[in-house]
Design a protein around this motif. Structure first.
Motif, PDB file in Angstrom:
ATOM      1  N   GLY A 131      82.884  42.874  55.047  1.00 45.77           N
ATOM      2  CA  GLY A 131      83.438  41.861  54.156  1.00 45.77           C
ATOM      3  C   GLY A 131      83.422  40.466  54.758  1.00 45.77           C
ATOM      4  N   GLY A 132      83.914  39.482  53.992  1.00 48.98           N
ATOM      5  CA  GLY A 132      83.992  38.108  54.453  1.00 48.98           C
ATOM      6  C   GLY A 132      85.281  37.851  55.208  1.00 48.98           C
ATOM      7  N   ALA A 133      85.474  36.579  55.618  1.00 56.85           N
ATOM      8  CA  ALA A 133      86.643  36.194  56.402  1.00 56.85           C
ATOM      9  C   ALA A 133      87.928  36.456  55.625  1.00 56.85           C
ATOM     10  CB  ALA A 133      86.531  34.717  56.799  1.00 56.85           C
ATOM     11  N   TYR A 134      87.951  36.061  54.358  1.00 57.61           N
ATOM     12  CA  TYR A 134      89.164  36.249  53.559  1.00 57.61           C
ATOM     13  C   TYR A 134      89.451  37.735  53.321  1.00 57.61           C
ATOM     14  CZ  TYR A 134      92.436  35.963  49.654  1.00 57.61           C
ATOM     15  OH  TYR A 134      93.521  36.129  48.837  1.00 57.61           O
ATOM     16  N   ASP A 135      88.395  38.509  53.082  1.00 60.31           N
ATOM     17  CA  ASP A 135      88.569  39.972  52.937  1.00 60.31           C
ATOM     18  C   ASP A 135      89.302  40.551  54.146  1.00 60.31           C
ATOM     19  OD1 ASP A 135      87.293  40.217  50.493  1.00 60.31           O
ATOM     20  OD2 ASP A 135      85.321  40.554  51.390  1.00 60.31           O
ATOM     21  N   ALA A 136      88.944  40.054  55.319  1.00 64.06           N
ATOM     22  CA  ALA A 136      89.531  40.604  56.548  1.00 64.06           C
ATOM     23  C   ALA A 136      91.027  40.317  56.616  1.00 64.06           C
ATOM     24  CB  ALA A 136      88.822  40.013  57.772  1.00 64.06           C
ATOM     25  N   LEU A 137      91.448  39.116  56.175  1.00 68.42           N
ATOM     26  CA  LEU A 137      92.889  38.811  56.168  1.00 68.42           C
ATOM     27  C   LEU A 137      93.596  39.659  55.124  1.00 68.42           C
ATOM     28  CD1 LEU A 137      93.153  34.930  56.588  1.00 68.42           C
ATOM     29  CD2 LEU A 137      93.238  36.717  58.325  1.00 68.42           C
ATOM     30  N   MET A 138      92.959  39.802  53.959  1.00 71.73           N
ATOM     31  CA  MET A 138      93.553  40.548  52.858  1.00 71.73           C
ATOM     32  C   MET A 138      93.743  42.020  53.201  1.00 71.73           C
ATOM     33  SD  MET A 138      92.058  40.011  49.090  1.00 71.73           S
ATOM     34  CE  MET A 138      91.100  41.487  49.402  1.00 71.73           C
TER      35      MET A 138
ATOM     36  N   VAL B 191      96.628  34.175  40.504  1.00 74.32           N
ATOM     37  CA  VAL B 191      95.203  33.870  40.470  1.00 74.32           C
ATOM     38  C   VAL B 191      94.930  32.501  41.108  1.00 74.32           C
ATOM     39  CG1 VAL B 191      93.296  33.282  38.915  1.00 74.32           C
ATOM     40  CG2 VAL B 191      94.634  35.376  38.526  1.00 74.32           C
ATOM     41  N   LEU B 192      95.791  31.514  40.790  1.00 74.26           N
ATOM     42  CA  LEU B 192      95.638  30.185  41.395  1.00 74.26           C
ATOM     43  C   LEU B 192      95.680  30.263  42.915  1.00 74.26           C
ATOM     44  CD1 LEU B 192      95.669  27.048  41.284  1.00 74.26           C
ATOM     45  CD2 LEU B 192      98.175  27.200  41.175  1.00 74.26           C
ATOM     46  N   ARG B 193      96.674  30.962  43.445  1.00 73.80           N
ATOM     47  CA  ARG B 193      96.831  31.060  44.902  1.00 73.80           C
ATOM     48  C   ARG B 193      95.682  31.854  45.533  1.00 73.80           C
ATOM     49  NH1 ARG B 193     101.238  30.155  42.331  1.00 73.80           N
ATOM     50  NH2 ARG B 193     103.134  29.275  43.243  1.00 73.80           N
ATOM     51  N   PHE B 194      95.279  32.903  44.853  1.00 70.57           N
ATOM     52  CA  PHE B 194      94.147  33.731  45.310  1.00 70.57           C
ATOM     53  C   PHE B 194      92.899  32.851  45.455  1.00 70.57           C
ATOM     54  CE2 PHE B 194      90.621  36.514  43.461  1.00 70.57           C
ATOM     55  CZ  PHE B 194      90.348  37.191  44.647  1.00 70.57           C
ATOM     56  N   ARG B 195      92.607  32.040  44.453  1.00 72.56           N
ATOM     57  CA  ARG B 195      91.446  31.156  44.534  1.00 72.56           C
ATOM     58  C   ARG B 195      91.577  30.151  45.673  1.00 72.56           C
ATOM     59  NH1 ARG B 195      90.918  29.343  38.163  1.00 72.56           N
ATOM     60  NH2 ARG B 195      90.086  31.317  37.332  1.00 72.56           N
ATOM     61  N   ILE B 196      92.766  29.541  45.778  1.00 67.72           N
ATOM     62  CA  ILE B 196      92.960  28.492  46.792  1.00 67.72           C
ATOM     63  C   ILE B 196      92.858  29.063  48.198  1.00 67.72           C
ATOM     64  CG2 ILE B 196      94.667  26.924  47.823  1.00 67.72           C
ATOM     65  CD1 ILE B 196      95.643  26.275  45.002  1.00 67.72           C
ATOM     66  N   GLU B 197      93.562  30.143  48.469  1.00 66.58           N
ATOM     67  CA  GLU B 197      93.564  30.647  49.842  1.00 66.58           C
ATOM     68  C   GLU B 197      92.204  31.221  50.235  1.00 66.58           C
ATOM     69  OE1 GLU B 197      96.913  33.304  50.096  1.00 66.58           O
ATOM     70  OE2 GLU B 197      95.852  34.994  49.212  1.00 66.58           O
ATOM     71  N   ARG B 198      91.509  31.776  49.258  1.00 68.40           N
ATOM     72  CA  ARG B 198      90.150  32.249  49.526  1.00 68.40           C
ATOM     73  C   ARG B 198      89.254  31.066  49.922  1.00 68.40           C
ATOM     74  NH1 ARG B 198      86.737  35.685  44.984  1.00 68.40           N
ATOM     75  NH2 ARG B 198      85.028  36.384  46.329  1.00 68.40           N
ATOM     76  N   ALA B 199      89.365  29.976  49.174  1.00 70.03           N
ATOM     77  CA  ALA B 199      88.564  28.773  49.474  1.00 70.03           C
ATOM     78  C   ALA B 199      88.963  28.164  50.817  1.00 70.03           C
ATOM     79  CB  ALA B 199      88.725  27.756  48.350  1.00 70.03           C
ATOM     80  N   LEU B 200      90.281  28.160  51.107  1.00 70.09           N
ATOM     81  CA  LEU B 200      90.776  27.608  52.380  1.00 70.09           C
ATOM     82  C   LEU B 200      90.222  28.398  53.565  1.00 70.09           C
ATOM     83  CD1 LEU B 200      94.613  26.841  52.306  1.00 70.09           C
ATOM     84  CD2 LEU B 200      92.823  25.314  53.119  1.00 70.09           C
ATOM     85  N   ILE B 201      90.305  29.707  53.483  1.00 71.43           N
ATOM     86  CA  ILE B 201      89.895  30.545  54.610  1.00 71.43           C
ATOM     87  C   ILE B 201      88.368  30.562  54.747  1.00 71.43           C
ATOM     88  CG2 ILE B 201      89.919  32.900  55.569  1.00 71.43           C
ATOM     89  CD1 ILE B 201      92.606  31.371  55.691  1.00 71.43           C
TER      90      ILE B 201
END
Lengths: 495, 495
Positions: B152-159, B356-366
């Motif tokens: 997975g990607g970087a965000y997947d790993a945190l999730m 959904v808003l937070r999911f999009r933002i934190e994914r983009a941030l990470i």
């Protein structure tokens, strides 16, 4: 660039880690006594044991011995040198006690203390005894390890944890004049010769709580760096930047909460006044338990029971508790001698006799002269001899009244009276420097007291040994003269 | 006698030690949020970092790899096998993150969270930004380490820390029908079509406090094994034998405290219902954050917002807050749709859009598509698109409203909506088994709910993976159908 003292610097970082784990242990212990629900007790005891086990492992680390030796040969200033001495003492104490015993001690003591909270209320000596036998067995085991190869006896070794440089024999010498003179002083000064209280029969706890917060603020307790809560037995816990003091409220006796708040504030000011540059290092810790008690008893007995301070206190009592108490009556009440059976509520003149009783008992317990089962009998005999009180059958306000033994703190009690003695010496010295002390206190200016203590005691932390610290502060060796003079002056005329 | 699985038994003891240190860390964190004075914050951050550093050291112990391999070859039952899998996952995650990063993460996150408590109140985005930049940098660093060599990607790993077995792509698929249908549902259902409240304008905090304690008791929260306190952001902490839940009180909005108490009680019942035999072991922990949320949201949204439960709640509101609220009005009020800007106060239909808003933002941030500085702009755009709300210039109730990002908890938010989705599935299954559920709840008998959850979720802890757990409980795969059906039924008619 190479540091000037690489071994010392590495040790300082190591002891800072130890301090951080002790911070965790201190907060777990505070929470256990103030916040924890009953269901948390088993897992909490194991968690505390694990954290303290980690502390022990860091102190017993075999690498530490050569690093301490290397640091001893480095170019250190006086504070660093004293800090190194503190590290060495902690290390020596730790390696004498096997890790297994450390873990067992924490579990056994926590179980006994936890049960005691109910058993004391229920006057249940038989229920308390099994856990207490284990506590005594562990303490004897500990004393055996600590005293192996040392010059003193088993009890001396336990006592040295609280009062380095002192022995049971030295305490016996310091206490002898008290045993000689105080029973008679108490008999002469005892009620009803002194004023009875005009306190109301019942004071709602919320009002007492608000009053105690205001008294703590008056005594300079910094609520930005500490809290005031409630527990079965008042204590001071936490860390220098976050000091946790507790009191307990009895609707029928508001002075109990007031006095214990004042007492713990004395402890707290000491901890809040320790030098920030040395937080987390052995030299930055309070000097000893006796010196700690000299600060709490200095504030409680020397400052707060003066007529001048009673002039500040009386309006607060009137405001919060609705009492028409005038300062002179309050002072007479606070300095009345009742000779009661409870140490923490004992008048100042009886108090040392309570300590002498506990000193004799715990010394006998640890030296194996008596067993846990014999405690009530020796208690009753001592109370009759020293304070002329019949305590038979009363465990709740008899030998179960204190938390100390429940958690294995044998050797602590003598420090209370050492503290009272030193407090009298410190305040005698303080009064020599500040002839106008009473009038300044009466005006609400407590700064001479706190500034003097900050300079002579708090800011010095563990930089000097106890005898040197007191000689530097007062110009005299530790002894009972100022203390007896103070007690005779306050209570002697009442006969 | 030799144990049947010596390697496994040794590992179980090792993980029990880890659990004890986590107990310490959990209590320090709870104390920090509820009790600690401001002056304690620096030393506390260091103490927590030290304890978590010890946990990390125990997980990263090089001896662990061969011991895990040896245990895998032993004769284990299903629970032990699942427990070994949990150990392996914890170990894998720990060795991917360098100890230095663990320590830095704790310090940086604690500093940001601590500052946020004031900065949020002051709407101070500029003050918050410097510490937040560091939090983002550390989280990206962490994601890089965790995702190295993974599919997975970087965000997947945190999730994956919160939701093992899930990916951002899977969440996008699960969430797509919500993004498609909920904005319109919210628009149609929005006030003033629903009933306005008859709650009083101001409710004294002590009354709210007493009411919340009674609601917690009604929901079976065991005060002998837990506490209810206050903090800036409600949470559930502690350990299974001592669960600490918090709420916050706003005199102007008693329902906020009531709803958050009900929500945290759902979390707490899960923890208090974990199987005692497995306390302290990985398999004895809650399955995932999404499953945790399915319990809190199941109690809050599925149980407590039913007309039947409102019939139990209304008399309590009348008794404690003096409200003449009838059950139907209370139910209409609790299920009104306002589309407000605050997630924790959002109505049930708007809530997934906040996620959904937070999911999009934190994914983009990470993933590095935006920087910390860009957060407010993306926030404002998303709120306008999804909820039709203008949040420009409002940080307090905008992008500073949540505690999660301040402490580096990126990847957590999707679990809220997974939880809501699963809660709807669980209660649909529960209602299939108990056709008389509403009448039993109306009679004050909540046992069908709690017994069913105890059997199907709580007692199973981490015995199964998330998908298997839900399939066993409901007979179906995880999906949005029951959830959308529930939302349409409750809010769809209001248009």
């Amino acid at each position: 660039m190479m540091p000037r003292h690489p071994a010392y610097s590495g040790l300082a970082a190591h002891f800072e880690r130890i301090h951080r784990l002790r911070h965790a242990a201190a907060m777990l212990a505070w929470d256990r006594a103030t916040m924890m629900p009953p269901g948390g007790s088993g897992a909490r005891a194991r968690a505390e044991a694990e954290v303290l086990g980690q502390v022990h492992a860091l102190l017993a680390d075999p690498d530490l011995a050569p690093r301490l030796d290397a640091a001893a040969g480095e170019d250190l200033d006086d504070w660093q040198r004293a800090n190194l001495g503190g590290m060495q003492r902690q290390r020596d104490e730790a390696v004498r006690i096997p890790a297994e015993l450390v873990a067992r001690r924490t579990l056994v003591n926590a179980a006994c203390e936890h049960g005691w909270r109910q058993q004391r209320a229920a006057n249940d000596w038989a229920g308390f005894l099994p856990a207490f036998r284990e506590v005594v067995a562990v303490a004897r085991d500990e004393a055996r390890h600590l005293s192996a190869g040392a010059t003193g006896g088993a009890y001396d070794a336990l006592m040295a944890r609280y009062e380095p440089g002192f022995s049971a024999a030295r305490f016996e010498t310091l206490f002898a004049p008290l045993v000689d003179r105080l029973p008679d002083l108490v008999r002469r000064a005892r009620l009803p010769a002194r004023a009875a209280s005009t306190l109301p029969a019942s004071c709602p706890v919320p009002r007492q709580r608000a009053l105690c917060r205001e008294i703590a603020a008056l005594l300079g307790f910094d609520f930005g760096r500490g809290r005031l809560d409630e527990s079965a037995h008042p204590f001071t816990g936490g860390v220098p930047g976050d000091v946790r003091i507790t009191t307990r409220f009895d609707p029928a006796d508001p002075l109990a909460a007031i006095n214990s708040t004042i007492h713990e504030c004395g402890h707290a000011r000491y901890v809040q006044g320790l030098p920030e540059a040395w937080h987390g290092q052995p030299v930055g810790e309070p000097r000893s338990f006796g010196i700690h008690e000299s600060q709490s008893l200095g504030i409680e007995m020397q400052l707060a029971r003066s007529p001048a301070f009673c002039g500040l206190l009386a309006p607060l009592l009137a405001q919060h508790l609705g009492m028409p108490e005038d300062p002179a009556t309050l002072h007479a009440h606070l300095t009345r001698v009742e000779g009661g059976r409870i140490r923490v509520r004992a008048d100042e003149a009886s108090y040392p006799l309570h300590v002498v009783l506990r000193f004799r008992i715990e010394r006998a317990l640890i030296e194996g002269e008596i067993e846990a089962d014999d405690l009530p009998a020796m208690w009753d005999a001592g109370m009759a001899e020293l304070l002329d009180i019949d305590t038979r059958g009363d465990y709740r306000d008899g030998c179960l009244q204190d938390i100390h033994w429940t958690k294995g703190a044998f050797g602590y009690f003598p420090s209370y009276t050492l503290g009272a003695m030193v407090a009298a010496q410190l305040f005698a010295a303080l009064r020599r420097e500040h002839a106008d002390l009473d009038s300044r206190v009466a005006d609400g200016d407590l700064s001479p007291v706190f500034d003097w203590l900050a300079t002579h005691i708090w800011s010095r932390a563990s930089r000097f040994d106890t005898d040197t610290l007191i000689r530097l502060a007062t110009g005299q060796a530790i002894g009972p003269d100022d203390y007896l003079r103070h007690l005779e002056r306050r209570y002697g005329e009442a006969g």
